[in-house]
Scaffold this motif. Structure first.
Motif, PDB file in Angstrom:
ATOM      1  N   GLY A 181       0.782  -1.222   0.000  1.00 50.04           N
ATOM      2  CA  GLY A 181       0.000   0.000   0.000  1.00 50.04           C
ATOM      3  C   GLY A 181       0.810   1.265   0.000  1.00 50.04           C
ATOM      4  O   GLY A 181       0.260   2.365  -0.131  1.00 50.04           O
ATOM      5  N   SER A 182       2.146   1.145   0.165  1.00 53.58           N
ATOM      6  CA  SER A 182       2.983   2.345   0.183  1.00 53.58           C
ATOM      7  C   SER A 182       3.224   2.832  -1.233  1.00 53.58           C
ATOM      8  O   SER A 182       2.696   2.291  -2.196  1.00 53.58           O
ATOM      9  CB  SER A 182       4.312   2.040   0.884  1.00 53.58           C
ATOM     10  OG  SER A 182       5.034   1.049   0.156  1.00 53.58           O
ATOM     11  N   GLY A 183       4.049   3.878  -1.350  1.00 49.43           N
ATOM     12  CA  GLY A 183       4.357   4.407  -2.659  1.00 49.43           C
ATOM     13  C   GLY A 183       3.358   5.435  -3.148  1.00 49.43           C
ATOM     14  O   GLY A 183       3.497   5.964  -4.246  1.00 49.43           O
ATOM     15  N   LYS A 184       2.345   5.765  -2.382  1.00 50.31           N
ATOM     16  CA  LYS A 184       1.374   6.802  -2.757  1.00 50.31           C
ATOM     17  C   LYS A 184       0.958   7.573  -1.507  1.00 50.31           C
ATOM     18  O   LYS A 184       1.151   7.114  -0.382  1.00 50.31           O
ATOM     19  CB  LYS A 184       0.159   6.182  -3.421  1.00 50.31           C
ATOM     20  CG  LYS A 184      -0.513   5.067  -2.633  1.00 50.31           C
ATOM     21  CD  LYS A 184      -1.625   4.416  -3.437  1.00 50.31           C
ATOM     22  CE  LYS A 184      -2.231   3.253  -2.642  1.00 50.31           C
ATOM     23  NZ  LYS A 184      -3.319   2.593  -3.412  1.00 50.31           N
ATOM     24  N   ARG A 185       0.375   8.733  -1.730  1.00 49.47           N
ATOM     25  CA  ARG A 185       0.086   9.625  -0.596  1.00 49.47           C
ATOM     26  C   ARG A 185      -1.312   9.371  -0.014  1.00 49.47           C
ATOM     27  O   ARG A 185      -2.160  10.258   0.088  1.00 49.47           O
ATOM     28  CB  ARG A 185       0.215  11.079  -1.048  1.00 49.47           C
ATOM     29  CG  ARG A 185       0.424  12.045   0.109  1.00 49.47           C
ATOM     30  CD  ARG A 185       0.791  13.436  -0.362  1.00 49.47           C
ATOM     31  NE  ARG A 185       1.056  14.312   0.777  1.00 49.47           N
ATOM     32  CZ  ARG A 185       2.179  14.326   1.489  1.00 49.47           C
ATOM     33  NH1 ARG A 185       3.180  13.497   1.136  1.00 49.47           N
ATOM     34  NH2 ARG A 185       2.333  15.145   2.502  1.00 49.47           N
ATOM     35  N   GLU A 186      -1.559   8.154   0.353  1.00 53.03           N
ATOM     36  CA  GLU A 186      -2.822   7.795   1.009  1.00 53.03           C
ATOM     37  C   GLU A 186      -2.637   6.474   1.728  1.00 53.03           C
ATOM     38  O   GLU A 186      -1.747   5.681   1.392  1.00 53.03           O
ATOM     39  CB  GLU A 186      -3.958   7.700  -0.006  1.00 53.03           C
ATOM     40  CG  GLU A 186      -3.780   6.639  -1.053  1.00 53.03           C
ATOM     41  CD  GLU A 186      -4.939   6.609  -2.035  1.00 53.03           C
ATOM     42  OE1 GLU A 186      -5.292   5.491  -2.441  1.00 53.03           O
ATOM     43  OE2 GLU A 186      -5.484   7.674  -2.382  1.00 53.03           O
ATOM     44  N   THR A 187      -3.482   6.256   2.717  1.00 51.31           N
ATOM     45  CA  THR A 187      -3.424   5.019   3.497  1.00 51.31           C
ATOM     46  C   THR A 187      -4.834   4.460   3.620  1.00 51.31           C
ATOM     47  O   THR A 187      -5.816   5.114   3.259  1.00 51.31           O
ATOM     48  CB  THR A 187      -2.870   5.277   4.910  1.00 51.31           C
ATOM     49  OG1 THR A 187      -3.783   6.127   5.611  1.00 51.31           O
ATOM     50  CG2 THR A 187      -1.492   5.933   4.841  1.00 51.31           C
ATOM     51  N   SER A 188      -4.912   3.252   4.140  1.00 51.99           N
ATOM     52  CA  SER A 188      -6.237   2.699   4.434  1.00 51.99           C
ATOM     53  C   SER A 188      -6.885   3.507   5.559  1.00 51.99           C
ATOM     54  O   SER A 188      -6.207   4.241   6.286  1.00 51.99           O
ATOM     55  CB  SER A 188      -6.125   1.226   4.837  1.00 51.99           C
ATOM     56  OG  SER A 188      -5.360   1.102   6.024  1.00 51.99           O
ATOM     57  N   TYR A 189      -8.191   3.361   5.682  1.00 52.76           N
ATOM     58  CA  TYR A 189      -8.979   4.216   6.578  1.00 52.76           C
ATOM     59  C   TYR A 189      -8.474   4.176   8.019  1.00 52.76           C
ATOM     60  O   TYR A 189      -8.339   5.201   8.687  1.00 52.76           O
ATOM     61  CB  TYR A 189     -10.439   3.781   6.509  1.00 52.76           C
ATOM     62  CG  TYR A 189     -11.408   4.755   7.123  1.00 52.76           C
ATOM     63  CD1 TYR A 189     -11.787   5.898   6.429  1.00 52.76           C
ATOM     64  CD2 TYR A 189     -11.927   4.543   8.388  1.00 52.76           C
ATOM     65  CE1 TYR A 189     -12.680   6.804   6.979  1.00 52.76           C
ATOM     66  CE2 TYR A 189     -12.819   5.436   8.948  1.00 52.76           C
ATOM     67  CZ  TYR A 189     -13.198   6.569   8.244  1.00 52.76           C
ATOM     68  OH  TYR A 189     -14.065   7.462   8.793  1.00 52.76           O
ATOM     69  N   PHE A 190      -8.168   2.960   8.527  1.00 55.45           N
ATOM     70  CA  PHE A 190      -7.809   2.816   9.934  1.00 55.45           C
ATOM     71  C   PHE A 190      -6.303   2.675  10.167  1.00 55.45           C
ATOM     72  O   PHE A 190      -5.879   2.444  11.299  1.00 55.45           O
ATOM     73  CB  PHE A 190      -8.524   1.604  10.538  1.00 55.45           C
ATOM     74  CG  PHE A 190      -9.991   1.846  10.774  1.00 55.45           C
ATOM     75  CD1 PHE A 190     -10.412   2.646  11.817  1.00 55.45           C
ATOM     76  CD2 PHE A 190     -10.937   1.279   9.945  1.00 55.45           C
ATOM     77  CE1 PHE A 190     -11.759   2.871  12.038  1.00 55.45           C
ATOM     78  CE2 PHE A 190     -12.287   1.496  10.161  1.00 55.45           C
ATOM     79  CZ  PHE A 190     -12.708   2.295  11.207  1.00 55.45           C
ATOM     80  N   ALA A 191      -5.499   2.814   9.109  1.00 59.29           N
ATOM     81  CA  ALA A 191      -4.052   2.688   9.280  1.00 59.29           C
ATOM     82  C   ALA A 191      -3.490   3.672  10.298  1.00 59.29           C
ATOM     83  O   ALA A 191      -2.623   3.298  11.108  1.00 59.29           O
ATOM     84  CB  ALA A 191      -3.365   2.854   7.926  1.00 59.29           C
TER      85      ALA A 191
END
Length: 720
Positions: free
Chosen positions: A232-242
């Motif tokens: 999931g890395s490599g972009k400027r967003e994460t999962s909701y509860f990360a």
């Protein structure tokens, strides 16, 4: 993660040989299956099931706020915006929906929200017409939705057909439906602008996501990481509860440090969780702190709004406009009083409602209604249903009353305008009876003047023989009685309620005692015609006064213990409240019945003696004998009382109009008949027969036989 199974989770837990772990599943079944076998302290960063479910286990710490918090936040948001009396709820029957709905209802009850309708349905139900119609027909204006995105789409389609997507409604969503998924195509990911515009203006609650400086710094590093090393890395967003996972790890490490500050203290689950009470730091989602037992993080929720003009260009999702924060003080917990609700909210932006308006909608939409204006004397209509406040017909201050009070045979307006122009009209009745009572008073005043003139100034035997002093007393008592009848006119007032009792009781006993005394004097002479012992007027006046005193004592006690008072009473005839004379105070209605019938019994005693004296003196013949006229007067009063009292008690609650007529007619008849019987023969004799000339001194020529006793004019002089 969200795809875990119960078996997989149990296998994973048993294979991890570490002294602590972070529980990540949001699935209730997985979370509650794993929790009992954990021997370590676990921090649940991705589980929202309520504390009654997961955190009943002493080694589990809740990092994400639970459904119990979110249900309370939705209720408090409605309270904060002062939409307290217009709430309806639509909820799926899933475990998520049931638990959140339960907490919403309980919190609504605690803070006095009026939930007009609450409807549940199975997730995925297509036909929701009847359910949504029920909510609309309840007149709810704030519609709370607790369901998933697909169900929300179906609800909106039906709501549009029912004309519920207007500025007369506000829609609220829990976190599961306050998401862009409700207007995004699941296959293409494309936003349906038409559908989005239908949802625009909606408010919702979100679990607070990452934000602020620390979160931006985290994203800077996350964006640089290798996608193959960190999924999931490599972009400027994460999962909701990360972000909660990061904070969970940080909280756990700080708790271990806190335990280590005490020499010899072990790193047990109990000690670690106890240490969390003292843990507080600024995380990537905001302030991280825990409740007084370290079991739950103090809840923080975002308040979101779907806007027509998003705060960021090309941003189509819900926008964060404020936050709700659980209080940090020991007493500031979620079940505290309503005074602590407002400080929990902090809004950065004003909410935007249907049509793009920033003005709070007027949700207090009511049906128009007709009412009666007492001041204006006409029927009016309040089109808004809330501009006019209906008042109870409780006296002078009441102006706008319910239209049902019009022509109901009760005086509900101080000016009687509600009864004007009715088929059965009290004002017309008052005018007619008022004219007659005025004429009766004039007649009584005439009799009074006639008695004074021909009894004391120009002395005539027809008046002198009838004892002018007592004729005057009867005239004054009759005038007092007529005045008391005017207390029955118009809307009841406490003063008029007391006047009714006092004036009529005193007038009646005075008239009867005067008639009694006149009969008593004739009877006393008749018993000893050869030894006349004349009773002076002052002696008989004292007797009249003594006769009235017991009634005055009863009236004083009545007024003090069961005070006649004008107050609103529900009438049995129409089940509405009207201003009527009541007899409450200390003794209540028991006192009323006691004093009323005590006075009636006292008066009845005089009437019985009067009847006896009338019978005993029926054969007495004198120059101007009036024993028969006195007898007729007493019979009239007795008959009126016997007939009137039972009828009034039967009709007083069912037919006020007829009751009024009976009461006023009975008393007016009693006083008038007495005056006519006592004065008409005298007036006729002096004016017509004698033509105002002085009578000749003659003996009675009306002896009818040996059985009759005769009292001569000489006797009359001795008596009178």
């Amino acid at each position: 993660d969200t795809e875990s199974t119960v078996s997989g989770a149990l296998s994973a837990v048993s294979s991890i040989p570490i002294s602590a772990l972070v529980l990540t599943s949001s699935d209730r079944a997985v979370a509650e299956a794993v929790a009992p076998i954990l021997q370590q302290a676990a921090v649940a960063h991705f589980t929202t099931c309520a504390s009654e479910g997961l955190t009943k286990y002493s080694n589990i710490v809740q990092m994400v706020p639970t459904e119990k918090h979110q249900g309370a936040v939705l209720a408090e948001l409605i309270y904060h915006f002062n939409w307290k009396f217009t709430v309806g709820v639509l909820s799926s029957s899933s475990p998520y929906g049931a638990e959140l709905l339960s907490r919403f209802i309980s919190r609504s009850n605690e803070i006095d929200l009026s939930v007009l309708a609450s409807q549940q349905f199975y997730p995925g139900t297509q036909e929701l017409w009847q359910i949504i119609t029920t909510v609309k027909e309840s007149h709810a204006r704030v519609i709370v939705n607790i369901m998933g995105a697909s169900d929300m789409q179906m609800v909106i389609r039906h709501a549009e057909r029912l004309d519920m997507l207007t500025d007369k409604y506000v829609w609220l969503c829990s976190d599961a439906c306050s998401t862009s998924q409700i207007f995004t195509d699941p296959e293409t990911g494309k936003v349906d602008e038409k559908l989005r515009n239908k949802f625009a203006g909606m408010l919702g609650t979100h679990y607070q996501t990452g934000h602020g400086r620390l979160y931006e710094e985290f994203l800077d590093e996350w964006e640089k990481e290798d996608i193959f090393q960190f999924a999931g890395s490599g972009k400027r967003e994460t999962s909701y509860f990360a972000p909660y996972g990061i904070e969970a790890l940080g909280a756990y490490l700080l708790a271990i440090v806190e335990v280590g500050k005490t020499p010899g203290k072990t790193y047990s689950a109990e000690n670690i969780i106890s240490a969390l009470v003292n843990v507080s730091f600024e995380g990537v989602t905001g302030l991280v702190s825990f409740d007084n037992d370290g079991r739950e993080r103090r809840a923080v929720f975002d308040i979101v709004n779907l806007r027509y003009d998003s705060l960021r260009a090309d941003y189509t999702d819900f926008v964060r406009i404020g936050v709700w924060t659980e209080g940090a003080d020991e007493n500031d917990v979620i079940d505290t009083n309503v005074d602590l609700i407002a400080p929990r909210f902090n809004f950065t932006f004003k909410p935007q409602f249907h049509g793009g308006s920033y003005d709070f909608p007027d949700l207090d939409v009511r049906n128009s209604f007709d009412y009666w204006s007492c001041n204006d004397g006409e029927e009016k209509t309040d089109e808004t249903g809330k501009s006019v406040r209906l008042e109870k017909p409780d006296g002078q201050g009441a102006n706008n009353i319910d239209n049902s009070y019009r022509c109901d045979e009760f005086i509900d307006c101080y000016n009687m305008s509600d009864e004007w122009g009715c088929p059965v009209s009290f004002p017309v009745l008052f005018i007619v009876y008022g004219i007659f009572l005025f004429l009766f008073i004039c007649f009584a005043v005439f009799c009074l003047i006639f008695t004074c003139v021909f009894g004391f100034c120009i002395r005539r035997k027809r008046i002198r023989a009838s004892s002018p002093t007592f004729l005057i007393i009867m005239c004054l008592a009759a005038i007092l009685g007529y005045g008391g009848l005017f207390a029955f006119f118009g809307q009841p007032h406490t003063v008029s309620c007391n006047f009714r009792v006092w004036f009529l009781a005193v007038a009646v006993i005075t008239v009867i005692s005067a008639l009694f005394v006149k009969s008593f004097r004739v009877w006393r002479l008749y018993r000893s015609p050869t030894e006349i012992k004349a009773l002076k007027d002052w002696q008989l006046i004292l007797f009249v006064i003594a006769s009235v005193i017991p009634v005055l004592i009863l009236l004083v006690l009545w007024t003090g213990l069961s005070t006649p008072t004008a107050k609103l009473i529900e009438a049995s005839s129409d089940d509405k409240e009207h201003l009527l004379c009541s007899y409450g105070s200390v003794a209540g209605m028991i006192g009323f019945y006691f004093f009323f019938f005590a006075i009636v019994a006292y008066v009845a005693l005089f009437l019985l003696f009067g009847i006896f004296l009338s019978i005993a003196t029926r054969n007495v013949v004198s120059t101007f004998n009036e024993s028969r006229l006195i007898a007729i007067s007493i019979y009239n009063i007795t008959f009126s009382a016997i007939v009137t009292i039972p009828i009034v008690f039967v009709l007083k609650d069912s037919d006020p109009f007829i009751t009024w007529i009976i009461i006023v007619t009975a008393f007016a008849y009693g006083f008038t008949a007495t005056l006519v019987l006592q004065f008409f023969p005298k007036i006729w004799g002096i004016v017509v027969r004698d033509k105002f000339a002085k009578e000749a001194s003659t003996h009675s020529e009306n002896s009818s036989g040996p059985k009759e006793s005769t009292i001569t004019s000489k006797d009359s002089k001795a008596i009178f």
